[in-house]
Write an enzyme that holds these catalytic residues in place. Structure first.
Site, mmCIF file in Angstrom:
data_model
loop_
_atom_site.group_PDB
_atom_site.id
_atom_site.type_symbol
_atom_site.label_atom_id
_atom_site.label_comp_id
_atom_site.label_asym_id
_atom_site.label_seq_id
_atom_site.Cartn_x
_atom_site.Cartn_y
_atom_site.Cartn_z
ATOM 1 N N GLU A 235 77.917 51.306 38.931
ATOM 2 C CA GLU A 235 78.953 50.967 37.960
ATOM 3 C C GLU A 235 78.681 51.540 36.576
ATOM 4 O O GLU A 235 77.538 51.778 36.198
ATOM 5 C CB GLU A 235 79.073 49.442 37.874
ATOM 6 C CG GLU A 235 79.506 48.851 39.211
ATOM 7 C CD GLU A 235 79.769 47.357 39.199
ATOM 8 O OE1 GLU A 235 80.654 46.933 39.953
ATOM 9 O OE2 GLU A 235 79.103 46.598 38.462
ATOM 10 N N CYS B 251 78.225 52.446 28.802
ATOM 11 C CA CYS B 251 76.982 51.987 29.424
ATOM 12 C C CYS B 251 76.913 52.600 30.816
ATOM 13 O O CYS B 251 77.762 52.314 31.664
ATOM 14 C CB CYS B 251 77.011 50.452 29.472
ATOM 15 S SG CYS B 251 75.600 49.742 30.311
ATOM 16 N N CYS C 201 68.099 48.679 41.821
ATOM 17 C CA CYS C 201 66.899 48.703 40.985
ATOM 18 C C CYS C 201 65.748 48.094 41.764
ATOM 19 O O CYS C 201 65.944 47.234 42.614
ATOM 20 C CB CYS C 201 67.132 47.889 39.704
ATOM 21 S SG CYS C 201 65.816 48.092 38.482
ATOM 22 N N CYS D 10 63.613 41.962 38.222
ATOM 23 C CA CYS D 10 63.621 40.983 37.131
ATOM 24 C C CYS D 10 64.420 39.768 37.598
ATOM 25 O O CYS D 10 65.508 39.903 38.155
ATOM 26 C CB CYS D 10 64.238 41.589 35.870
ATOM 27 S SG CYS D 10 63.308 43.031 35.299
ATOM 28 N N CYS E 61 68.296 39.112 36.627
ATOM 29 C CA CYS E 61 69.228 40.249 36.650
ATOM 30 C C CYS E 61 69.906 40.377 38.006
ATOM 31 O O CYS E 61 69.251 40.360 39.045
ATOM 32 C CB CYS E 61 68.474 41.540 36.318
ATOM 33 S SG CYS E 61 69.545 42.999 36.320
ATOM 34 N N GLU F 54 66.460 51.418 36.552
ATOM 35 C CA GLU F 54 65.424 51.573 35.540
ATOM 36 C C GLU F 54 65.326 53.073 35.231
ATOM 37 O O GLU F 54 64.799 53.854 36.042
ATOM 38 C CB GLU F 54 64.091 51.026 36.078
ATOM 39 C CG GLU F 54 62.863 51.407 35.280
ATOM 40 C CD GLU F 54 62.966 51.128 33.778
ATOM 41 O OE1 GLU F 54 63.308 50.005 33.388
ATOM 42 O OE2 GLU F 54 62.711 52.072 32.991
ATOM 43 N N SER G 197 67.137 52.290 27.750
ATOM 44 C CA SER G 197 66.526 50.965 27.819
ATOM 45 C C SER G 197 65.591 50.886 29.011
ATOM 46 O O SER G 197 65.949 51.263 30.121
ATOM 47 C CB SER G 197 67.628 49.901 27.955
ATOM 48 O OG SER G 197 67.061 48.619 28.076
ATOM 49 N N SER H 24 63.113 46.002 27.175
ATOM 50 C CA SER H 24 63.459 44.650 27.618
ATOM 51 C C SER H 24 62.209 43.783 27.566
ATOM 52 O O SER H 24 61.391 43.811 28.474
ATOM 53 C CB SER H 24 64.020 44.706 29.038
ATOM 54 O OG SER H 24 65.229 45.416 29.032
ATOM 55 N N LEU H 25 62.074 43.010 26.495
ATOM 56 C CA LEU H 25 60.842 42.229 26.312
ATOM 57 C C LEU H 25 60.981 40.835 26.937
ATOM 58 O O LEU H 25 60.210 40.460 27.799
ATOM 59 C CB LEU H 25 60.517 42.150 24.815
ATOM 60 C CG LEU H 25 59.127 41.670 24.456
ATOM 61 C CD1 LEU H 25 58.035 42.529 25.089
ATOM 62 C CD2 LEU H 25 58.937 41.639 22.940
ATOM 63 N N HIS H 26 61.909 40.062 26.456
ATOM 64 C CA HIS H 26 62.337 38.800 27.077
ATOM 65 C C HIS H 26 61.365 37.631 27.011
ATOM 66 O O HIS H 26 61.723 36.514 27.373
ATOM 67 C CB HIS H 26 62.747 38.997 28.545
ATOM 68 C CG HIS H 26 63.827 40.016 28.742
ATOM 69 N ND1 HIS H 26 64.928 40.121 27.930
ATOM 70 C CD2 HIS H 26 63.969 41.016 29.666
ATOM 71 C CE1 HIS H 26 65.704 41.112 28.346
ATOM 72 N NE2 HIS H 26 65.150 41.672 29.385
ATOM 73 N N ASN I 97 73.883 36.213 30.917
ATOM 74 C CA ASN I 97 75.143 36.265 31.664
ATOM 75 C C ASN I 97 74.883 35.826 33.090
ATOM 76 O O ASN I 97 74.161 36.498 33.827
ATOM 77 C CB ASN I 97 75.710 37.688 31.641
ATOM 78 C CG ASN I 97 76.081 38.100 30.242
ATOM 79 O OD1 ASN I 97 76.852 37.414 29.570
ATOM 80 N ND2 ASN I 97 75.503 39.189 29.768
ATOM 81 N N CYS J 268 76.063 42.479 30.396
ATOM 82 C CA CYS J 268 74.676 42.861 30.683
ATOM 83 C C CYS J 268 74.138 42.079 31.869
ATOM 84 O O CYS J 268 74.235 40.861 31.906
ATOM 85 C CB CYS J 268 73.768 42.545 29.508
ATOM 86 S SG CYS J 268 74.232 43.327 28.003
HETATM 87 N N1 SAH Z 1 66.162 48.526 33.642
HETATM 88 C C1 SAH Z 1 66.421 48.773 32.252
HETATM 89 C C2 SAH Z 1 67.874 49.038 31.994
HETATM 90 C C3 SAH Z 1 68.783 47.846 32.161
HETATM 91 S S1 SAH Z 1 69.424 47.481 30.622
HETATM 92 C C4 SAH Z 1 65.883 47.617 31.438
HETATM 93 O O1 SAH Z 1 65.417 46.665 32.025
HETATM 94 O O2 SAH Z 1 65.868 47.686 30.209
HETATM 95 C C5 SAH Z 1 70.184 45.982 30.852
HETATM 96 C C6 SAH Z 1 69.727 44.928 29.881
HETATM 97 O O3 SAH Z 1 70.365 43.699 30.246
HETATM 98 C C7 SAH Z 1 68.238 44.696 29.978
HETATM 99 O O4 SAH Z 1 67.694 44.329 28.741
HETATM 100 C C8 SAH Z 1 68.203 43.534 30.925
HETATM 101 O O5 SAH Z 1 67.000 42.841 30.851
HETATM 102 C C9 SAH Z 1 69.386 42.727 30.463
HETATM 103 N N2 SAH Z 1 69.857 41.778 31.470
HETATM 104 C C10 SAH Z 1 69.615 41.803 32.788
HETATM 105 N N3 SAH Z 1 70.204 40.769 33.397
HETATM 106 C C11 SAH Z 1 70.833 40.064 32.447
HETATM 107 C C12 SAH Z 1 71.650 38.908 32.455
HETATM 108 N N4 SAH Z 1 71.934 38.283 33.579
HETATM 109 N N5 SAH Z 1 72.148 38.479 31.279
HETATM 110 C C13 SAH Z 1 71.899 39.155 30.131
HETATM 111 N N6 SAH Z 1 71.147 40.261 30.063
HETATM 112 C C14 SAH Z 1 70.612 40.711 31.208
#
Ligand code: SAH
Length: 384
Positions: A97, A110, A117, A121, A124, A185, A216, A238-240, A315, A358
């Protein structure tokens, strides 16, 4: 544009130097490559036959050996907020997508880098699909080409009398920014992503400035060092989570490349590339990573470094165990960061009514992996 799979080279996958070599191989002068790029990326011409300033016999040879082919559209959805999502086919049974997010001052596309992937995570939706394959450079660039075509963003397709307002800074483009934040990724598909971003940033290509193309990553440390040698695209990470224990649970690659190592790589990237800052994405999960103490710990990690934080309200998707932090909690988290000298913003949620926000991109992925990262580590297939 839609010819079936042949041995023809898809020109959308060739950065300038490779296109020059290709053209030279056909017995023509390298400057023809720039002429071709002008047709393809500036005028949006997808038919070699119609590139009228190329000599007839060169055109004929090109048509035999090359093509300009984008992924095909399976469906398109329009959100009530103007966001659009396209499902694109990778082959007869696979789909990925891309999303276009129009805003007052910019239009962000985007795009995806993989079908599915592997990184697993836990929050996601793409991860739940598993992994099928890497997208080719042509499929990555082809997304941008296709979106511009669909949105009427090529000079050729902008009709006289088009009264859409010009973008900020006098730029009349519709797609002003491209983010590799769709499915996949990007750094696990290094070999195809690097030529693709070169085409996005080349003056003869889509001519986007380095600040307007963002890659990213979930934190593939060795590839961040390699990236610093190859390109200067803007980096988002993506730190989180502010500590290794929690981050390893949310982003399993952290068990291989913990936070300290990751941050070192980020600062190195900024130094090497003379960049402004790294954007750290931080998904807000209620009761998991959203406390004031965690904001303070995050600030301690980043303060004094070229960093900004982008807080992403979680989300939800079917089957997830997480909930989005309430808005006041997210705002407090942001304020705590700012009070401690760390730049922070909250990402506005767009397109969630069509599952285009996202982390919601799912496409259609037939999982071909036998183990995923959450279960077993150290096996991420990386195309160098
Ligand atoms: N694999 C790469 C590219 C994906 S970018 C990465 O991890 O950075 C998509 C962004 O959305 C990342 O920061 C990811 O962590 C975030 N993301 C993934 N699932 C999400 C969700 N359910 N709600 C909000 N953000 C999310």
């Amino acid at each position: 544009m839609t010819s079936s799979a042949t041995s023809q080279t898809n020109l959308l996958g060739l950065p300038r130097a490779a296109l020059e070599a290709f053209v030279a191989d056909l017995g023509s002068k390298p400057f023809r490559a720039r002429q071709l790029m002008n047709w393809i990326y500036k005028r949006g011409e997808g038919s070699i036959a119609d590139m009228t300033d190329l000599a007839k016999d060169f055109r004929a040879l090109l048509r035999e050996r090359a093509e300009i082919r984008t992924p095909e559209i399976v469906t398109m959805q329009h959100s009530s907020d103007g966001t659009r999502k396209w499902k694109l086919s990778a082959d007869s049974s696979q789909a990925f997508e891309m999303v276009f997010i129009p805003e007052k001052e910019r239009g962000t596309l985007c795009i995806s880098s993989q079908v599915g992937c592997m990184l697993d995570c836990s929050f996601c939706s793409t991860a739940q699909q598993g992994f099928n394959r890497n997208l080719s450079a042509a499929e990555i660039v082809g997304q941008v080409w296709l979106a511009k075509q669909e949105l009427g963003d090529f000079s050729r397709t902008r009709r006289a009398g088009d009264d859409r307002p010009p973008q900020a800074g006098g730029d009349s483009r519709i797609v002003t920014n491209v983010v590799l934040m769709g499915m996949g990724e990007p750094l696990a598909n290094f070999r195809n992503v690097v030529p693709a971003v070169r085409i996005l940033m080349d003056d003869y290509g889509f001519d986007l400035s380095r600040r307007r193309v963002t890659l990213s990553t979930s934190g593939l440390v060795p590839q961040i060092y390699k990236l610093a040698e190859e390109t200067n695209v803007a980096l988002a990470v993506s730190l989180h989570a502010p500590d290794d224990e929690l981050r390893s649970e949310l982003v399993p690659i952290n068990r291989k490349h913990p936070i300290a190592e990751l941050l070192e790589a980020c600062w190195h990237y900024i130094d090497e590339q003379n960049g402004r800052s790294v954007t750290f994405e931080y998904v807000m999960l209620e009761g998991i990573n959203d406390s004031p103490a965690q904001a303070r710990a995050l600030a301690a990690l980043l303060k004094g470094h070229p960093a900004k934080v982008n807080l992403i309200p979680f989300n939800p998707f079917p089957g997830t165990r997480y909930r989005r932090s309430p808005m006041p909690v997210i705002a407090e988290f942001r304020d705590e960061l700012i009070r401690r000298g760390v730049l922070a913003t909250i990402r506005r949620t767009r397109g969630d009514d069509i599952d285009a926000a996202c982390g919601q991109l799912a496409g259609k992925v037939i999982d071909r992996t036998t183990v995923r990262l959450g279960n077993k580590l150290f096996g991420v297939a990386v195309q160098q």
